[in-house]
Write a protein that holds these residues in place. Structure first.
Motif, PDB file in Angstrom:
ATOM      1  N   GLU A 199       7.954 -13.262  -4.780  1.00 44.66           N
ATOM      2  CA  GLU A 199       8.817 -12.761  -3.708  1.00 44.66           C
ATOM      3  C   GLU A 199       8.293 -11.434  -3.205  1.00 44.66           C
ATOM      4  N   LYS A 200       8.366 -11.240  -1.886  1.00 46.70           N
ATOM      5  CA  LYS A 200       7.925  -9.971  -1.320  1.00 46.70           C
ATOM      6  C   LYS A 200       8.924  -8.869  -1.669  1.00 46.70           C
ATOM      7  N   CYS A 201       8.399  -7.633  -1.764  1.00 48.28           N
ATOM      8  CA  CYS A 201       9.264  -6.495  -2.056  1.00 48.28           C
ATOM      9  C   CYS A 201       9.379  -5.630  -0.796  1.00 48.28           C
ATOM     10  N   ASP A 202      10.013  -4.455  -0.912  1.00 45.33           N
ATOM     11  CA  ASP A 202      10.252  -3.640   0.285  1.00 45.33           C
ATOM     12  C   ASP A 202       9.302  -2.451   0.376  1.00 45.33           C
ATOM     13  N   ARG A 203       8.186  -2.509  -0.326  1.00 44.53           N
ATOM     14  CA  ARG A 203       7.187  -1.442  -0.274  1.00 44.53           C
ATOM     15  C   ARG A 203       5.922  -1.994   0.374  1.00 44.53           C
ATOM     16  N   GLU A 204       5.579  -1.517   1.573  1.00 46.11           N
ATOM     17  CA  GLU A 204       4.424  -2.030   2.305  1.00 46.11           C
ATOM     18  C   GLU A 204       3.290  -1.016   2.305  1.00 46.11           C
TER      19      GLU A 204
ATOM     20  N   PRO B   5       3.960   4.429   1.864  1.00 44.21           N
ATOM     21  CA  PRO B   5       5.244   5.139   1.942  1.00 44.21           C
ATOM     22  C   PRO B   5       5.317   6.289   0.934  1.00 44.21           C
ATOM     23  N   THR B   6       6.011   7.343   1.292  1.00 41.37           N
ATOM     24  CA  THR B   6       6.125   8.522   0.409  1.00 41.37           C
ATOM     25  C   THR B   6       6.944   8.214  -0.833  1.00 41.37           C
ATOM     26  N   SER B   7       7.771   7.199  -0.781  1.00 38.20           N
ATOM     27  CA  SER B   7       8.677   6.905  -1.894  1.00 38.20           C
ATOM     28  C   SER B   7       8.044   6.054  -2.995  1.00 38.20           C
ATOM     29  N   CYS B   8       6.815   5.579  -2.792  1.00 40.01           N
ATOM     30  CA  CYS B   8       6.190   4.698  -3.776  1.00 40.01           C
ATOM     31  C   CYS B   8       5.839   5.449  -5.053  1.00 40.01           C
ATOM     32  N   LYS B   9       6.054   4.797  -6.187  1.00 37.47           N
ATOM     33  CA  LYS B   9       5.760   5.401  -7.485  1.00 37.47           C
ATOM     34  C   LYS B   9       4.645   4.633  -8.191  1.00 37.47           C
ATOM     35  N   LEU B  10       3.971   5.312  -9.109  1.00 36.42           N
ATOM     36  CA  LEU B  10       2.898   4.673  -9.862  1.00 36.42           C
ATOM     37  C   LEU B  10       3.395   3.440 -10.600  1.00 36.42           C
ATOM     38  N   ASN B  11       2.592   2.410 -10.617  1.00 37.83           N
ATOM     39  CA  ASN B  11       2.863   1.142 -11.301  1.00 37.83           C
ATOM     40  C   ASN B  11       4.006   0.352 -10.683  1.00 37.83           C
ATOM     41  N   GLU B  12       4.467   0.780  -9.519  1.00 37.11           N
ATOM     42  CA  GLU B  12       5.483   0.032  -8.798  1.00 37.11           C
ATOM     43  C   GLU B  12       4.816  -1.127  -8.056  1.00 37.11           C
ATOM     44  N   ARG B  13       5.551  -2.240  -7.934  1.00 36.68           N
ATOM     45  CA  ARG B  13       5.014  -3.363  -7.195  1.00 36.68           C
ATOM     46  C   ARG B  13       5.061  -3.084  -5.706  1.00 36.68           C
ATOM     47  N   VAL B  14       3.967  -3.386  -5.009  1.00 38.71           N
ATOM     48  CA  VAL B  14       3.895  -3.167  -3.564  1.00 38.71           C
ATOM     49  C   VAL B  14       3.301  -4.405  -2.906  1.00 38.71           C
ATOM     50  N   ASP B  15       3.636  -4.597  -1.632  1.00 34.60           N
ATOM     51  CA  ASP B  15       3.030  -5.656  -0.835  1.00 34.60           C
ATOM     52  C   ASP B  15       1.914  -5.054   0.012  1.00 34.60           C
TER      53      ASP B  15
ATOM     54  N   GLY C 120      -6.694  -2.490  13.912  1.00 34.37           N
ATOM     55  CA  GLY C 120      -7.437  -1.267  13.634  1.00 34.37           C
ATOM     56  C   GLY C 120      -6.809  -0.039  14.239  1.00 34.37           C
ATOM     57  N   GLN C 121      -5.480  -0.041  14.399  1.00 36.33           N
ATOM     58  CA  GLN C 121      -4.785   1.072  15.049  1.00 36.33           C
ATOM     59  C   GLN C 121      -3.978   1.943  14.089  1.00 36.33           C
ATOM     60  N   CYS C 122      -3.913   1.565  12.830  1.00 38.64           N
ATOM     61  CA  CYS C 122      -3.117   2.340  11.873  1.00 38.64           C
ATOM     62  C   CYS C 122      -3.845   3.642  11.539  1.00 38.64           C
ATOM     63  N   LYS C 123      -3.151   4.756  11.677  1.00 37.88           N
ATOM     64  CA  LYS C 123      -3.744   6.064  11.380  1.00 37.88           C
ATOM     65  C   LYS C 123      -3.722   6.320   9.877  1.00 37.88           C
ATOM     66  N   ARG C 124      -4.837   6.803   9.361  1.00 35.13           N
ATOM     67  CA  ARG C 124      -4.953   7.058   7.930  1.00 35.13           C
ATOM     68  C   ARG C 124      -3.936   8.102   7.493  1.00 35.13           C
ATOM     69  N   GLY C 125      -3.212   7.776   6.426  1.00 36.53           N
ATOM     70  CA  GLY C 125      -2.204   8.694   5.901  1.00 36.53           C
ATOM     71  C   GLY C 125      -0.810   8.473   6.462  1.00 36.53           C
ATOM     72  N   LEU C 126      -0.627   7.427   7.266  1.00 39.60           N
ATOM     73  CA  LEU C 126       0.679   7.143   7.867  1.00 39.60           C
ATOM     74  C   LEU C 126       1.758   7.030   6.788  1.00 39.60           C
ATOM     75  N   LYS C 127       2.906   7.663   7.035  1.00 41.29           N
ATOM     76  CA  LYS C 127       4.003   7.661   6.057  1.00 41.29           C
ATOM     77  C   LYS C 127       5.118   6.686   6.432  1.00 41.29           C
ATOM     78  N   VAL C 128       5.287   6.456   7.737  1.00 39.39           N
ATOM     79  CA  VAL C 128       6.377   5.598   8.205  1.00 39.39           C
ATOM     80  C   VAL C 128       5.875   4.162   8.317  1.00 39.39           C
ATOM     81  N   PRO C 129       6.788   3.190   8.415  1.00 35.57           N
ATOM     82  CA  PRO C 129       6.353   1.788   8.534  1.00 35.57           C
ATOM     83  C   PRO C 129       5.424   1.578   9.732  1.00 35.57           C
TER      84      PRO C 129
END
Length: 416
Positions: A69-74, A100-110, A117-126
């Motif tokens: 199942e997908k989670c809410d961390r992208e 995302p800024t809220s992600c923690k180590l060893n947390e599951r992410v999608d 190719g438009q995503c800026k490196r370091g983006l914090k928002v979805p």
């Protein structure tokens, strides 16, 4: 063409590894590793694994019913990283674009690939751009590791649990370095076609990073005389590193432009470029190409002008290869692309331009025949190998050879 486009957009059904027959190998190590993964995924069976030949290992996908199942961390990664993940790789730090800024180590992410190719490196928002889901894993680095320390990050950023393709994520470190090598199946077949023997003099013209070079050396039990060339020292350093890891000593490496690898001086040495005419028993020309056979292809940035440029380089390399090849010597030509111009039409050009070159069957003939109506007769088409989804009554192809990448191989003999 629609069938081909669809095929190119899909991930192969298996992962292939080349086994270094100069080293010890036990398939039990791999199966034990996969068993630890199946416990993590909560299933009872492991993917099918088998040796196709003594130097070729096949690992198939997880069963159809394996999913998460997908989670809410992208996490957003660049498109080349996304492609690698679908082929069974972890996410390495340089490929991460957004976290995302809220992600923690060893947390599951999608993990999602940025298709535009438009995503800026370091983006914090979805990220609201066009993206594709490529898998789920465990986060192993936080934002400051990836974006905030002022240096290029390295190492595994996300330890993948399950790619969307369901290909197992296999860490080559389960074996010592140089014992196995992740390599596309048609690239392994090229080595089988050249079939290097102990004592033969071999030229590998465009050898970096050295994956095929190591195969040729291993086939000869490290007893052939192989010279590997590539244009820059940066590339040849990669070849040398690869050779050292594989325990190979029969290869000499030179940074040299293979288009100019010959000389009319009959007293020149065969031990270093430029070489005298008629020097080598066998030549491998794994040519620079448009690379349009790679799968999955999530985007394509190759322009028509770029496509037209490759054939000119390939023709110059052919001319040099034929000059340094001995009479009765073997020349194997290969590309990892699907275009007619770089494949069948290139073979037709060679046969017209060089009457002393004869097309012979590129055995073992495991891929399909060449395409019809693009310069080759049926008799010639059946001598070459085109790896792809095409069905052709000239030769039936086992599913495993139709489900790797787009690739082409031809074999010639110099008759005078």
């Amino acid at each position: 063409m629609n069938n081909l486009t669809k095929w190119l957009s899909e991930t192969p059904n298996f992962t292939s590894f080349r086994i270094n027959k100069l080293k010890e190998f036990d398939i039990k190590n791999l199966r034990e590793y996969l068993e630890t993964q199946n416990h993590e995924l909560g299933i009872q069976q492991i993917p099918n694994t088998y040796l196709l030949k003594e130097d070729c290992l096949i690992v198939e996908k997880w069963p159809e019913n394996v999913c998460l199942e997908k989670c809410d961390r992208e996490v957003i990664v660049d498109v080349s990283c996304a492609t690698a993940v679908l082929r069974g790789a972890h996410v390495f730090a340089p490929g991460v674009l957004a976290l995302p800024t809220s992600c923690k180590l060893n947390e599951r992410v999608d993990v999602y690939g940025d298709l535009d190719g438009q995503c800026k490196r370091g983006l914090k928002v979805p990220y609201e751009g066009r993206k594709i889901y490529v898998g789920t894993g465990y986060l192993k680095m936080q934002r400051y590791h990836l974006f905030d320390n002022g240096v290029q990050p390295s190492g595994i950023a996300i330890h993948m649990l399950l790619p969307a393709s369901r290909l197992p994520v296999i860490n080559e470190s389960i074996y010592p370095v140089g014992h196995i090598l992740l390599q596309n199946l048609p690239s392994i077949v090229v080595g089988w076609v050249l079939n290097v023997k102990p004592g033969e003099h071999i030229l590998d013209m465009c050898a970096a990073p050295g994956n095929k070079t190591t195969h040729l050396a291993e086939m000869s039990n490290n007893q052939a005389h192989i010279i590997a060339l590539d244009k820059t020292k940066q590339k040849t350093d990669k070849i040398s590193k690869n050779l050292e890891a594989h325990g190979i000593t029969c290869v000499k490496v030179f940074p040299y432009n293979s288009e100019k690898c010959y000389t009319n001086n009959s007293e020149a040495e065969i031990n270093e470029p430029p070489f005298p005419l008629n020097s080598f028993d066998k030549v491998l020309l794994d040519a620079p190409c448009s690379g349009l056979g790679q799968r999955p292809q999530l985007t394509n940035t190759v322009t028509p002008k770029m496509l037209q440029s490759y054939k000119h380089v390939q023709r110059k390399l052919f001319e040099a290869a034929i000059k340094v090849l001995k009479v009765d010597g073997i020349l194997v030509y290969s590309t990892c692309t699907i275009t007619e111009e770089e494949n069948e039409r290139m073979v037709a050009w060679v046969l017209k331009k060089f009457p002393n070159m004869q097309l012979v069957p590129a055995e073992p003939l495991l891929g399909g025949p060449g395409l019809p109506n693009v310069g080759l007769s049926d008799e010639q088409r059946i001598m070459v190998q085109r790896f792809g989804p095409e069905e052709d009554p000239l030769r039936q192809v086992h599913d495993i050879y139709k489900n790797s990448i787009g690739f082409f191989t031809a074999k010639f003999i110099k008759i005078k």
